[in-house]
Each structure stands twice: as C-alpha cells, then as structure tokens.
Write an enzyme that holds these catalytic residues in place. Sequence first.
Site, PDB file in Angstrom:
ATOM      1  N   LYS A 167       0.843  -1.196   0.000  1.00  0.00           N
ATOM      2  CA  LYS A 167       0.000   0.000   0.000  1.00  0.00           C
ATOM      3  C   LYS A 167       0.882   1.250   0.000  1.00  0.00           C
ATOM      4  CE  LYS A 167      -3.835   1.843   2.837  1.00  0.00           C
ATOM      5  NZ  LYS A 167      -4.683   1.563   4.019  1.00  0.00           N
ATOM      6  N   SER A 181      -9.587   1.604   3.128  1.00  0.00           N
ATOM      7  CA  SER A 181      -8.737   2.421   2.289  1.00  0.00           C
ATOM      8  C   SER A 181      -7.738   1.613   1.458  1.00  0.00           C
ATOM      9  CB  SER A 181      -7.961   3.399   3.167  1.00  0.00           C
ATOM     10  OG  SER A 181      -7.107   2.705   4.068  1.00  0.00           O
ATOM     11  N   SER A 214      -9.847  -1.079   7.137  1.00  0.00           N
ATOM     12  CA  SER A 214      -9.281  -0.785   5.811  1.00  0.00           C
ATOM     13  C   SER A 214      -8.612  -1.956   5.109  1.00  0.00           C
ATOM     14  CB  SER A 214      -8.280   0.364   5.916  1.00  0.00           C
ATOM     15  OG  SER A 214      -8.949   1.574   6.126  1.00  0.00           O
TER      16      SER A 214
END
Lengths: 42, 477
Positions: free
Chosen positions: B76, B151, B175
């Site tokens: 990420k 996210s 997330s």
Amino acid sequence: MFCLQQDMRFFVFQEQDLKCMTDFGKFTALISGIIVHNGFIS
Amino acid sequence: MEKYTTLSSVQQDIKDSKLHLRQLVEAYLQRIEENKHLNAFVEVFAEEARSQAEIVNSRLLDGTAGKLAGMVIGIKDLICYQNHIVSAGSKILDNYRSVFSSTVVERLLAEDAVIIGRQNCDEFAMGGSNENSFHGPVKNNADNSRVPGGSSGGSAVAVQAGLCMASLGTDTGGSVRQPAAFCGVVGLKPTYGRVSRHGVIAYASSFDQVGPITNSVEDAALLLEVIAGHDEYDSTSSTLPVPAYTQQLDFSGKKRIAYLPETLTSEGLDPEVKALTEKTIKELQEAGHAVEPISFPYLDFVVPTYYILTMAEASSNLARYDGVHYGYRSPNATDLESTYKKSRSEGFGAEVKRRILLGSFVLSAGHYDAFYGKAQRVRRVIREKTDEILQDHDFILLPTTPGPAFGIGEKTDDPVTMYLADIFTVQASLAGIPAISLPLGETKTNLPLGIQLIGKRFGESELLAFSKYILNVTKSR
C-alpha cells in the site's frame, strides 16, 4: 459554523476549506449520542 | 500462464523446473498493464522485480531461499520503502521519496519476497471506497462501476484481479477487511501491537495495524509470521513471541462462537448479507459447533466513538505536513503563515481536511471532555464488553460490511453515511483485537460478500486455523 470557525482559527487552513464541513451538523448529531448515554457516565 | 493462488504451488513448480520466477513476474507485469483501468497500482517497480526474481529463483534452486521466496507482493502507498516514493495517496506527499524502509518491508525483503509496486489507497488511509485518492479512484474487478472498498482498495483489487499474489495493506477501522470483503479475498487485521508500525505513515496511531490481503488463509498466515514481532523502533509492538502460524493451521474439535443479534437487525443491513450470515451460522451449528446469540448493546456507539478518536489522532498526526519539513509547498505562498495555510489547503483533499477539522473540534478546549474524554471511556467499555464475550467464546462472527460494494460516486456527497458503513469493522479496531474477513459468498449479481471472525487478543493462530476450516466447510455449498 461560526463557532467552528472560532475553534478552528488556530488550525492552519484557509477560510475556503470550511466548505468541506457542510455535514458538520450531521456529524455532531452522530457523535452527540455518546454524550447522553447514561451507561458511560464514569 | 496458470493463475497461482498460493505460494506453495509457486515454490513447488520452481523447484520442479516447471516455472522460473522471472516468468511469473513477467506475467504479473503484463496483467498489471492489461488492467491499468482498475488503477490498482500507482507505481510498478518492474526492473527491480525482474532482477530480484532472478536472484530469488537461484536461491530457491540451491536451497538458500527465505520463507517468502516466490511471493510477488504489492505494498500500500502508505508503507515506506527506502528510495521509493510513498505518497499516502496525497498531493501533499506526491513525489516524496522515503529515506528508510518500514520494518515490514525490511522483513519481507529479508525473506526473499519480490515487491512489484505500490498500490493506490484513500488519502492517508481515510476512506472506505478508495475514491479519496490523489491518484484517482480504484475500480472493483467484479464490476468496474463499483468501488473496491478502502482504504486499502488498490491492494485488494490487485489480489482479486491477479496482478500480484498478495498485498500488504493497513487497517485502522476496517481498511484491510472491508476491501477484502468487497473484492472476494482474505483480509486480516492483527492484534494491535502484533506488527510494527515503524515506517507506516500514521493516521490514528492507537488503531493502525499492517495486515495481509491474500487469496488463501495459508498465505495470510505466512505473511503474518514474517512481519509480526517486536521492533525496537515501535514501542507499542508486543514482545510476545511470534507463533509459527503456518504450522498451526490444522483445526480439530468444536468451538464456541458468539454472534451479535444486533448486527442482524442493524438498520441498512442488506438482505443478502443477512442471509449469508444466517447461513454460515447454521452451517457451523450443523457441523457441531456451539454458535449462540450474545447481546452487544453498544453497537450504536462504536462508529461515533471510533470517529471521534481517530479524527482527534489524525489532527495531531497530520500537523507535521506543513509545507516546511517535507512534501508539497505552495508556490503561491508569500510568508510563513501563508506557506502553512496554502500548502495544507492545496495539498490535502476534502476528506482529510474534514477529519483534521473535526479532530481539532473534538479536541478543542470547550469540547474535549464532552467528546474526546467521553469517547476514550466508551472505548474502554467496548473493549471490556468484547473481551468479556471472548472469555466465554472462541470467536465472534458477524458480517464484514452491511452490503456489497456500492457504486462509484454513490456515497461521496454523504460522508456520514459512509462512516456508518464501518459499523461491523470498528469494534475489533476499538478493542485492538484480531479480525479476519473471509470470502464466503456472493450476491445474486456476483458481487463478493465477506464474513468476519473476531478472535482473542494475540489469538491469531486459532483465528487463522478456524478460518481455513470455515472456508473448507463452506466450499461444499
């Protein structure tokens, strides 16, 4: 919104950034629930 | 090329000379190129991945390779990797090059993982749809008109679409688990403190945890085994020894599982999610496990408590982005004050500004006790009640999300509705305990659905073993 601006005066953004706070009332309604809940009075 | 879904099959084929790791990397690079429209990766480390593949392939053949040899993984865009850009999905860090690697990246590389690129995410991990990224929204591979969740949306889509074998995401309030549910993959949030946060850009420091997103429970166990453990650079990381999760995946016996009836009567719960949860409960009961309703009367308070605390922490954590220390500096600034104001105003997106402003509101002198102080106390109550349930039960079972992936743009004008959709994931985050989302079903229109299992503090071994078992039980549907 005026109060919010007062509170935020030290918080380095520009006046126009308060536009993102259009849902401020809905948010405070959401979080106000925890204030009145008797179960959490310590 | 065959779509590899587990690391063990890759390692076996390389050892049997049926596959060269370079071929696998090339196949992933090609798939990333073919699926650019998904916007899952913001940067691909193609040349590095190719040269690392050559090195790791040789090590596999001569028997000196690490545990993750053959794993092609994405990270990420919130996880620092030395000499690589890490932007946190934000203009304010666009082109910021990290000067050191996070502990999790160092541990991946030490075990011979091949890092293929950095993955799109909501700005500073603030969002549940991956629509708040400076790099543009990510699309769900099951239906391109829908969000992947967030996210860690890019990380989940990358695994879903076969653009890499696994991803590392971060989970503050769901997330990792929520995008895993929306994309039909496995997503694990470890116990708070199980994995070092050193080098992970902070959103809410008392919640943030790095977690794996994978196709299988086995790979999630292996990744956790590698990245978990104490780190001298993170004083909140636990000194408890890391179990050999991959050696403890065999499950036998009967378990006692709680489900929360309030979750099944929750407003806004999609009928198909409710049906899947009830079906899973029934299947486990038929398999001989005790699955029983346990009331959790605080469900209505988890979302407000979570948002008060995380926004407060965010307003403090993000004060460092000021146009002076690093990151974007406004070209329109004329003095110190306008440097701060204009750099932050132009550098942050609307959702991040909203959370910083609300966070400073709940921390302000006139409201601190009413909101922040109260929320801290409520967090303690939620944690104690959850721990109490887990004293008598092995796991808590609940849906991961109230519904399947929603349409891109559907909820962007109503952030409070978006916050309320986190209702099932934030309980484990507030309590700091492990939780996993498992791909156990689909809607009639083939959208993935996830079921969540919450485990005991540092009980990842039991959680992973039972997760593997559940996937096998439900496979026969």
